[in-house]
Each structure stands twice: as structure tokens, then as C-alpha cells.
Write a protein that holds these residues in place. Structure first.
Motif, PDB file in Angstrom:
ATOM      1  N   SER A   1      30.245  51.211  50.078  1.00  0.00           N
ATOM      2  CA  SER A   1      29.576  50.226  49.214  1.00  0.00           C
ATOM      3  C   SER A   1      28.214  50.737  48.768  1.00  0.00           C
ATOM      4  O   SER A   1      27.823  50.544  47.618  1.00  0.00           O
ATOM      5  CB  SER A   1      29.440  48.888  49.947  1.00  0.00           C
ATOM      6  OG  SER A   1      30.721  48.329  50.155  1.00  0.00           O
TER       7      SER A   1
ATOM      8  N   ARG B   1      33.140  45.058  39.320  1.00  0.00           N
ATOM      9  CA  ARG B   1      33.142  45.072  40.794  1.00  0.00           C
ATOM     10  C   ARG B   1      33.028  43.654  41.341  1.00  0.00           C
ATOM     11  O   ARG B   1      33.734  43.266  42.269  1.00  0.00           O
ATOM     12  CB  ARG B   1      31.969  45.923  41.276  1.00  0.00           C
ATOM     13  CG  ARG B   1      31.813  46.005  42.775  1.00  0.00           C
ATOM     14  CD  ARG B   1      30.466  46.622  43.098  1.00  0.00           C
ATOM     15  NE  ARG B   1      30.379  47.132  44.443  1.00  0.00           N
ATOM     16  CZ  ARG B   1      29.244  47.575  44.967  1.00  0.00           C
ATOM     17  NH1 ARG B   1      28.133  47.599  44.252  1.00  0.00           N
ATOM     18  NH2 ARG B   1      29.222  48.014  46.208  1.00  0.00           N
ATOM     19  N   LYS B   2      32.158  42.848  40.742  1.00  0.00           N
ATOM     20  CA  LYS B   2      32.003  41.460  41.174  1.00  0.00           C
ATOM     21  C   LYS B   2      33.291  40.672  40.933  1.00  0.00           C
ATOM     22  O   LYS B   2      33.715  39.899  41.787  1.00  0.00           O
ATOM     23  CB  LYS B   2      30.830  40.794  40.460  1.00  0.00           C
ATOM     24  CG  LYS B   2      30.604  39.351  40.894  1.00  0.00           C
ATOM     25  CD  LYS B   2      29.513  38.680  40.113  1.00  0.00           C
ATOM     26  CE  LYS B   2      29.268  37.243  40.513  1.00  0.00           C
ATOM     27  NZ  LYS B   2      30.407  36.468  40.971  1.00  0.00           N
TER      28      LYS B   2
ATOM     29  N   HIS C   1      35.784  41.452  43.671  1.00  0.00           N
ATOM     30  CA  HIS C   1      35.478  40.747  44.921  1.00  0.00           C
ATOM     31  C   HIS C   1      35.712  39.235  44.803  1.00  0.00           C
ATOM     32  O   HIS C   1      36.117  38.596  45.779  1.00  0.00           O
ATOM     33  CB  HIS C   1      34.045  41.044  45.380  1.00  0.00           C
ATOM     34  CG  HIS C   1      33.918  42.405  45.987  1.00  0.00           C
ATOM     35  ND1 HIS C   1      34.292  42.678  47.285  1.00  0.00           N
ATOM     36  CD2 HIS C   1      33.477  43.572  45.470  1.00  0.00           C
ATOM     37  CE1 HIS C   1      34.076  43.957  47.540  1.00  0.00           C
ATOM     38  NE2 HIS C   1      33.594  44.524  46.456  1.00  0.00           N
TER      39      HIS C   1
ATOM     40  N   PRO D   1      38.335  38.355  48.144  1.00  0.00           N
ATOM     41  CA  PRO D   1      37.201  38.550  49.050  1.00  0.00           C
ATOM     42  C   PRO D   1      37.497  39.523  50.203  1.00  0.00           C
ATOM     43  O   PRO D   1      36.576  40.056  50.804  1.00  0.00           O
ATOM     44  CB  PRO D   1      36.919  37.148  49.595  1.00  0.00           C
ATOM     45  CG  PRO D   1      37.529  36.220  48.601  1.00  0.00           C
ATOM     46  CD  PRO D   1      38.710  36.948  48.025  1.00  0.00           C
TER      47      PRO D   1
ATOM     48  N   GLU E   1      36.020  48.331  49.880  1.00  0.00           N
ATOM     49  CA  GLU E   1      35.506  49.375  48.992  1.00  0.00           C
ATOM     50  C   GLU E   1      35.593  50.720  49.692  1.00  0.00           C
ATOM     51  O   GLU E   1      35.278  50.839  50.879  1.00  0.00           O
ATOM     52  CB  GLU E   1      34.059  49.079  48.604  1.00  0.00           C
ATOM     53  CG  GLU E   1      33.945  47.842  47.746  1.00  0.00           C
ATOM     54  CD  GLU E   1      32.579  47.632  47.144  1.00  0.00           C
ATOM     55  OE1 GLU E   1      31.565  47.935  47.809  1.00  0.00           O
ATOM     56  OE2 GLU E   1      32.531  47.138  45.995  1.00  0.00           O
TER      57      GLU E   1
ATOM     58  N   TRP F   1      38.953  50.372  45.256  1.00  0.00           N
ATOM     59  CA  TRP F   1      39.097  49.074  45.909  1.00  0.00           C
ATOM     60  C   TRP F   1      40.498  48.999  46.474  1.00  0.00           C
ATOM     61  O   TRP F   1      41.478  49.219  45.736  1.00  0.00           O
ATOM     62  CB  TRP F   1      38.823  47.950  44.917  1.00  0.00           C
ATOM     63  CG  TRP F   1      37.383  47.910  44.544  1.00  0.00           C
ATOM     64  CD1 TRP F   1      36.386  47.246  45.213  1.00  0.00           C
ATOM     65  CD2 TRP F   1      36.747  48.568  43.444  1.00  0.00           C
ATOM     66  NE1 TRP F   1      35.181  47.470  44.598  1.00  0.00           N
ATOM     67  CE2 TRP F   1      35.370  48.280  43.511  1.00  0.00           C
ATOM     68  CE3 TRP F   1      37.208  49.396  42.417  1.00  0.00           C
ATOM     69  CZ2 TRP F   1      34.448  48.764  42.589  1.00  0.00           C
ATOM     70  CZ3 TRP F   1      36.300  49.883  41.507  1.00  0.00           C
ATOM     71  CH2 TRP F   1      34.939  49.565  41.588  1.00  0.00           C
TER      72      TRP F   1
END
Length: 139
Positions: A14, A36-37, A40, A44, A48, A58
Motif C-alpha cells: 500500500s 483505487r478508492k 476498496h 473492503p 493490495e 488488487w
């Protein structure tokens, strides 16, 4: 320029991705950070990783996607893209392959966030199904 072998921990992967985003410093870094957000947000539990001398990866029960940055595009390649539904037609690259599919984002382009998150969830489901079929379970 970051050219490290591979980090030993998720935390260092990360950190390498954080550094890559900072290093890019332009629209490509912003695009990588934004997607990337979304990744996630969609999963959740995604992990990474940092592979192949500088590629953000990912994973969840196998590789979900990679995030590569080039001069003209930021490319998100889905390891099992050919086998997952893409009703909003986000895949626009690597369409000729039997396994992978990719999304190339150019400067100024927006991504359909809801459709992208669905692709992430579908990719995780495909990985999990393949893992279950093999009788193994890993992140």
C-alpha cells in the motif's frame, strides 16, 4: 522512480502504491487514486500487492485487477475479465484475448463508478468460484 522487488507485507505494498500515485503527480496519479478508492469501496476485503517491478495489484482469492500507468492512459487490467459480465461496456482494451480485459482511461475521462464497482465484485466472485472449484481458499 520506484523499482523495488516486491514488498513483504500488505502495508508496504500500500505504501508503494501511495508513492506511485505521488510520483505520477498528474492526472494519472489522480486517476489511479480515484479508481483505487472505488476498488476498496466495492470490496473492503481486497488486498493490495506490488508486483512485476512496480505494478499495483488488487487481489481477493487471486488477482482481481492491476493498475498500470502509461504516458497516455491508466490501464486497469482484469485477470478474468473475459469471463465476467460487462453490461455497461467499460472494457475498452485487450478485447481480443480469451482471459483478460482492460479499461483504458485517458486524461479527462470519467468512469461509470457504479458499473466499475460491479465489475470488481464480479471479478471477486469469479476468483472465489475458481478457488472453491479447486478446493483452496486464499486472499
Amino acid at each position: 522512480m520506484l523499482y523495488m522487488k516486491g514488498p513483504d507485507t500488505v502495508e508496504s505494498a500500500s505504501a508503494f502504491i501511495d508513492e506511485k500515485i505521488k510520483e505520477l503527480g498528474d492526472w494519472r496519479g489522480k486517476t489511479l487514486a480515484h479508481v483505487r478508492k472505488l476498488i476498496h469501496d466495492a470490496d473492503p476485503d481486497i488486498v493490495e500487492e506490488w508486483k512485476w517491478m512496480g505494478t499495483p495489484v488488487w487481489s481477493h482469492d487471486g488477482i482481481v485487477c492491476t493498475g498500470e500507468s502509461y504516458k497516455q492512459v491508466v490501464k486497469f487490467t482484469f485477470a478474468r475479465g473475459a469471463s465476467i459480465e460487462d453490461p455497461k461496456k467499460l472494457f475498452n482494451s485487450s478485447l481480443e484475448g480469451n482471459v483478460r480485459r482492460a479499461i483504458d482511461l485517458r486524461e479527462g475521462e470519467k468512469i461509470n463508478e457504479a458499473a466499475f464497482k460491479q465489475l470488481i465484485r464480479a471479478a471477486v466472485a469469479a476468483n472465489s468460484a475458481a478457488q472453491a472449484q479447486r478446493g483452496t481458499k486464499k486472499k
